[in-house]
Design an enzyme around this catalytic site. Structure first.
Site, mmCIF file in Angstrom:
data_model
loop_
_atom_site.group_PDB
_atom_site.id
_atom_site.type_symbol
_atom_site.label_atom_id
_atom_site.label_comp_id
_atom_site.label_asym_id
_atom_site.label_seq_id
_atom_site.Cartn_x
_atom_site.Cartn_y
_atom_site.Cartn_z
ATOM 1 C CB SER A 134 -3.039 22.950 -41.778
ATOM 2 O OG SER A 134 -2.753 24.308 -41.788
ATOM 3 C CG HIS A 159 -0.233 22.829 -46.776
ATOM 4 N ND1 HIS A 159 0.629 22.030 -46.067
ATOM 5 C CD2 HIS A 159 -0.726 23.727 -45.896
ATOM 6 C CE1 HIS A 159 0.640 22.428 -44.813
ATOM 7 N NE2 HIS A 159 -0.170 23.462 -44.688
ATOM 8 C CD GLU A 162 3.072 19.414 -47.735
ATOM 9 O OE1 GLU A 162 3.884 18.651 -47.188
ATOM 10 O OE2 GLU A 162 2.030 19.786 -47.175
ATOM 11 C CG ASN A 207 1.872 20.090 -41.179
ATOM 12 O OD1 ASN A 207 2.866 20.753 -40.912
ATOM 13 N ND2 ASN A 207 0.745 20.647 -41.545
HETATM 14 N N1 NAD Z 1 -1.158 29.747 -39.739
HETATM 15 C C1 NAD Z 1 -0.358 28.881 -40.344
HETATM 16 O O1 NAD Z 1 0.819 28.709 -39.980
HETATM 17 C C2 NAD Z 1 -0.866 28.089 -41.531
HETATM 18 C C3 NAD Z 1 0.055 27.412 -42.358
HETATM 19 C C4 NAD Z 1 -0.424 26.693 -43.466
HETATM 20 C C5 NAD Z 1 -1.792 26.651 -43.726
HETATM 21 N N2 NAD Z 1 -2.668 27.306 -42.908
HETATM 22 C C6 NAD Z 1 -4.105 27.257 -43.242
HETATM 23 O O2 NAD Z 1 -4.461 28.480 -43.873
HETATM 24 C C7 NAD Z 1 -5.817 28.805 -43.555
HETATM 25 C C8 NAD Z 1 -5.855 30.187 -42.948
HETATM 26 O O3 NAD Z 1 -5.073 30.195 -41.783
HETATM 27 P P1 NAD Z 1 -4.608 31.580 -41.114
HETATM 28 O O4 NAD Z 1 -3.610 31.209 -40.084
HETATM 29 O O5 NAD Z 1 -4.280 32.583 -42.168
HETATM 30 O O6 NAD Z 1 -5.973 32.025 -40.390
HETATM 31 P P2 NAD Z 1 -6.420 33.475 -39.908
HETATM 32 O O7 NAD Z 1 -7.379 33.251 -38.804
HETATM 33 O O8 NAD Z 1 -5.246 34.370 -39.673
HETATM 34 O O9 NAD Z 1 -7.216 34.086 -41.178
HETATM 35 C C9 NAD Z 1 -8.430 33.577 -41.624
HETATM 36 C C10 NAD Z 1 -9.196 34.695 -42.322
HETATM 37 O O10 NAD Z 1 -10.340 34.121 -42.958
HETATM 38 C C11 NAD Z 1 -11.375 35.072 -42.866
HETATM 39 N N3 NAD Z 1 -12.658 34.420 -43.125
HETATM 40 C C12 NAD Z 1 -13.395 33.663 -42.304
HETATM 41 N N4 NAD Z 1 -14.512 33.242 -42.948
HETATM 42 C C13 NAD Z 1 -14.470 33.757 -44.193
HETATM 43 C C14 NAD Z 1 -15.323 33.675 -45.330
HETATM 44 N N5 NAD Z 1 -16.461 32.988 -45.288
HETATM 45 N N6 NAD Z 1 -14.940 34.314 -46.452
HETATM 46 C C15 NAD Z 1 -13.781 35.011 -46.498
HETATM 47 N N7 NAD Z 1 -12.936 35.124 -45.457
HETATM 48 C C16 NAD Z 1 -13.281 34.499 -44.322
HETATM 49 C C17 NAD Z 1 -11.241 35.664 -41.474
HETATM 50 O O11 NAD Z 1 -11.902 36.938 -41.380
HETATM 51 C C18 NAD Z 1 -9.726 35.771 -41.363
HETATM 52 O O12 NAD Z 1 -9.253 37.066 -41.774
HETATM 53 C C19 NAD Z 1 -6.325 27.677 -42.647
HETATM 54 O O13 NAD Z 1 -7.011 26.725 -43.403
HETATM 55 C C20 NAD Z 1 -5.036 27.099 -42.064
HETATM 56 O O14 NAD Z 1 -5.180 25.737 -41.717
HETATM 57 C C21 NAD Z 1 -2.239 28.042 -41.829
#
Ligand code: NAD
Length: 287
Positions: free
Chosen positions: A120, A141, A153, A192
């Protein structure tokens, strides 16, 4: 470049949706996570989502079967990334973790593979030098819910080649998305930043006593056709998240106007984080 196989790293909230989207869009997709529990949940999520869509007549049996065959889950990155033409990383928002994953991916994925991050806020130039292919490392993104939201994005940092950007834009289109090309790296990219400008001004107007929470939300919805007002959105996404992001940005830039507004700081201090605590800008009763 012809992308046929995609690896999604992380099977959490975003990764599970991006992997399913990729499989539904006809790509052979591997979804990898270090947590077997997350992989199991992601599998259940994909099955549940597709059967609901089928029941609503939005997916055919054939589409569900094809996506089911396209989508494979793996608990080791080696298996998931070794044949990938493109990787979309959606693991936790932590720079050290992401750099570690990209260094591993650089060793495992074929030399032609593009390595994208769904981060993000972390720009890809903070990650690209963990690899020997910085021209193929960029931000792609998505927005939550990634299966639904149209915008993606695609950010061209100074190290990213035109060919990489073109390929990722083509993949985003194949996913049925509307890619927005961001020509330079900037904190928060486009959406954002725009969201933050809107909420910042709304908070300022509230702090100045210019109008109430309800009137500001109603005015924004009525004037711009937004489905939610800025305070309703802040209560949904979390006042704690907004506070932490504002403070992080302020620490990075030193610009006073980047600090969270007094009203936001006050609510954060009281533990009123929004819907999840039962109170934020609005009252929700029990959490
Ligand atoms: N939640 C949102 O609304 C949103 C929106 C856009 C972007 N993002 C971005 O997307 C990414 C993920 O966010 P999320 O909300 O899905 O998080 P989340 O916590 O739901 O999921 C993250 C996953 O990554 C896994 N993980 C951790 N370390 C790992 C590794 N070394 N190898 C493989 N898997 C691993 C965890 O086990 C977990 O299942 C982040 O960078 C976040 O900034 C999130």
């Amino acid at each position: 470049m012809d992308v046929k196989t995609i690896c999604v790293v992380g099977a959490g909230l975003m990764g599970q949706q991006i992997a399913l989207l990729s499989a539904l869009s006809g790509f052979k997709t591997y979804c990898a996570d270090t947590s077997s529990e997350a992989l199991e949940k992601a599998g259940k999520f994909a099955d549940g989502w597709m059967s609901k869509q089928k029941a609503k007549g939005r997916l055919t049996d054939e589409q569900v079967d094809t996506a089911g065959r396209n989508l494979l889950f793996a608990d080791n990155l080696e298996e998931a990334a070794k044949d990938a033409d493109m990787v979309i990383e959606a693991a936790v928002e932590n720079l050290a973790v992401k750099r570690g994953i990209f260094a591993q991916l650089d060793r495992i994925a074929p030399p032609h593979a593009i390595l994208a991050t769904n981060s993000s806020y972390l720009v890809s130039s903070k990650i690209a030098d963990a690899t020997v292919r910085p021209d193929k490392v960029l931000n792609m993104h998505f927005f939550n819910p990634a299966l639904i939201m149209k915008t993606v994005e695609v950010v061209q940092g100074p190290h990213v080649s035109d060919e990489t950007v073109e390929t990722v834009i083509a993949v985003a289109r194949a996913f049925g998305k509307q890619p927005a090309k961001v020509n330079k790296e900037i904190y928060g990219f486009l959406c954002n930043r725009i969201f933050s400008a809107l909420t910042k001004e709304a908070c300022y107007l509230l702090d100045m006593g210019i109008a109430s929470v309800e009137d500001i939300d109603t005015a924004v919805k009525g004037a711009f056709g937004h489905p939610m007002g800025p305070f309703e959105l802040l209560d949904m996404t979390g006042i704690d998240l907004e506070y932490n992001l504002g403070m992080e940005r302020f620490r990075e830039t030193g610009v006073l106007s980047d600090r969270p507004s007094p009203g936001l700081v006050e609510r954060f201090g009281r533990g009123d984080y929004g819907r999840k605590t039962g109170r934020g800008f609005y009252e929700y009763g029990e959490k």
